[in-house]
Write an enzyme that holds these catalytic residues in place. Structure first.
Site, mmCIF file in Angstrom:
data_model
loop_
_atom_site.group_PDB
_atom_site.id
_atom_site.type_symbol
_atom_site.label_atom_id
_atom_site.label_comp_id
_atom_site.label_asym_id
_atom_site.label_seq_id
_atom_site.Cartn_x
_atom_site.Cartn_y
_atom_site.Cartn_z
ATOM 1 N N CYS A 138 59.759 19.046 65.100
ATOM 2 C CA CYS A 138 58.715 18.196 64.964
ATOM 3 C C CYS A 138 57.570 18.659 66.026
ATOM 4 O O CYS A 138 57.733 18.393 67.404
ATOM 5 C CB CYS A 138 58.801 16.727 65.047
ATOM 6 S SG CYS A 138 57.596 15.679 64.908
ATOM 7 N N LEU A 139 56.259 18.372 65.917
ATOM 8 C CA LEU A 139 55.020 18.832 66.640
ATOM 9 C C LEU A 139 54.930 17.624 67.646
ATOM 10 O O LEU A 139 54.620 17.811 68.791
ATOM 11 C CB LEU A 139 53.860 18.859 66.088
ATOM 12 C CG LEU A 139 53.571 19.987 64.887
ATOM 13 C CD1 LEU A 139 52.502 20.065 64.176
ATOM 14 C CD2 LEU A 139 53.817 21.304 65.666
ATOM 15 N N HIS A 172 57.280 10.129 58.712
ATOM 16 C CA HIS A 172 56.269 10.130 59.756
ATOM 17 C C HIS A 172 55.399 8.694 59.667
ATOM 18 O O HIS A 172 55.212 7.868 60.434
ATOM 19 C CB HIS A 172 55.393 11.031 59.812
ATOM 20 C CG HIS A 172 55.846 11.914 61.112
ATOM 21 N ND1 HIS A 172 55.969 11.623 62.349
ATOM 22 C CD2 HIS A 172 56.028 13.176 61.079
ATOM 23 C CE1 HIS A 172 56.429 12.524 63.008
ATOM 24 N NE2 HIS A 172 56.424 13.776 62.186
ATOM 25 N N HIS A 184 59.741 14.820 55.619
ATOM 26 C CA HIS A 184 59.505 14.809 57.042
ATOM 27 C C HIS A 184 58.399 14.182 57.198
ATOM 28 O O HIS A 184 58.392 13.125 58.191
ATOM 29 C CB HIS A 184 59.815 16.289 57.569
ATOM 30 C CG HIS A 184 59.397 16.307 58.987
ATOM 31 N ND1 HIS A 184 60.393 16.295 59.889
ATOM 32 C CD2 HIS A 184 58.133 16.045 59.810
ATOM 33 C CE1 HIS A 184 59.747 16.317 61.266
ATOM 34 N NE2 HIS A 184 58.526 16.121 60.821
ATOM 35 N N GLU A 185 57.258 14.370 56.231
ATOM 36 C CA GLU A 185 56.013 13.813 56.707
ATOM 37 C C GLU A 185 55.902 12.595 56.195
ATOM 38 O O GLU A 185 55.130 11.620 56.925
ATOM 39 C CB GLU A 185 54.778 14.646 56.073
ATOM 40 C CG GLU A 185 54.732 16.108 56.581
ATOM 41 C CD GLU A 185 54.640 16.360 58.150
ATOM 42 O OE1 GLU A 185 53.868 15.202 59.015
ATOM 43 O OE2 GLU A 185 54.889 17.315 58.890
ATOM 44 N N GLY A 219 53.182 21.225 58.751
ATOM 45 C CA GLY A 219 52.647 19.659 58.293
ATOM 46 C C GLY A 219 52.284 19.033 59.482
ATOM 47 O O GLY A 219 52.724 19.358 60.750
ATOM 48 N N GLN A 270 50.378 11.612 64.008
ATOM 49 C CA GLN A 270 50.648 12.439 65.094
ATOM 50 C C GLN A 270 49.062 12.832 65.912
ATOM 51 O O GLN A 270 49.230 13.562 66.772
ATOM 52 C CB GLN A 270 51.210 13.681 64.266
ATOM 53 C CG GLN A 270 52.617 13.466 63.868
ATOM 54 C CD GLN A 270 53.018 14.754 63.320
ATOM 55 O OE1 GLN A 270 53.090 15.006 61.838
ATOM 56 N NE2 GLN A 270 53.888 15.441 64.203
#
Length: 180
Positions: A114-115, A160, A156-157, A49, A54
């Site tokens: 996480c990226l 963000h 999670h997203e 995702g 991000q």
């Protein structure tokens, strides 16, 4: 087109993202952002995702990979999804201006990374089930329920988009060191 993934300490990751305005739906600008997000996510070795902040864009947009659904269904590398996994040719569900409609009180602890916080993992309690209302790229509203990994991904997203990172909820945070 792909962007570099924004990482801590970049402050955009801690800001509340702005909603996508009605007039932006169906626009070339929104299509460009979605292509950029998709291309960037596709180039990550293990991302499932990505949220617009991000890639440095303060908009309430995220993509969720069907790979999470395949994992939830217990796919094995030998089955039909193997080729998709190798090529990272998963489809992405677009969520714009998401709103949580229902969230289970029962929490399940699971490992997250996480990226935007590379090589860092932790145990995060997340609701077992979630139901979200959002819009697609044309502005059409939809609702989506989720359990297991897909529910964790949505939470999670959505975090963000509110400037919250998984490390804010995590315990047992582990940083992986380079072995090079």
């Amino acid at each position: 087109m792909t962007s570099l993934i924004v990482t801590l300490p970049n402050t955009i990751l801690r800001r509340t993202a702005k909603p996508v305005a009605k007039e932006e739906f169906g626009s070339p600008e929104l299509a460009s952002i979605l292509r950029d997000m998709s291309g960037t996510l596709r180039k990550t070795p293990d991302g499932i995702g990505i949220a617009a902040p991000q890639i440095g864009i303060s908009k309430q947009i995220f993509l969720a990979s069907e790979e999470a659904l395949a994992i939830d269904e217990g796919w094995e590398p030998k089955d039909a999804t193997e080729e998709k996994a190798k090529k990272k040719s998963w489809k992405y569900v677009i969520f714009i201006n998401p709103t949580i409609l229902k969230i289970a009180s029962k929490k399940v602890a699971g490992t997250e990374g996480c990226l935007s916080i590379p090589k860092t993992y932790g145990i995060v309690p997340r609701a077992e089930k979630i139901r979200v209302r959002a819009y697609d790229e044309t502005g059409k509203a939809f609702e989506r329920g989720a359990t297991k990994l897909f529910a964790r991904l949505l939470q999670h997203e959505i975090d963000h988009l509110g400037g919250t990172l998984f490390i804010d909820h995590a315990t047992k945070i582990t940083k992986i060191k380079d072995t090079k």
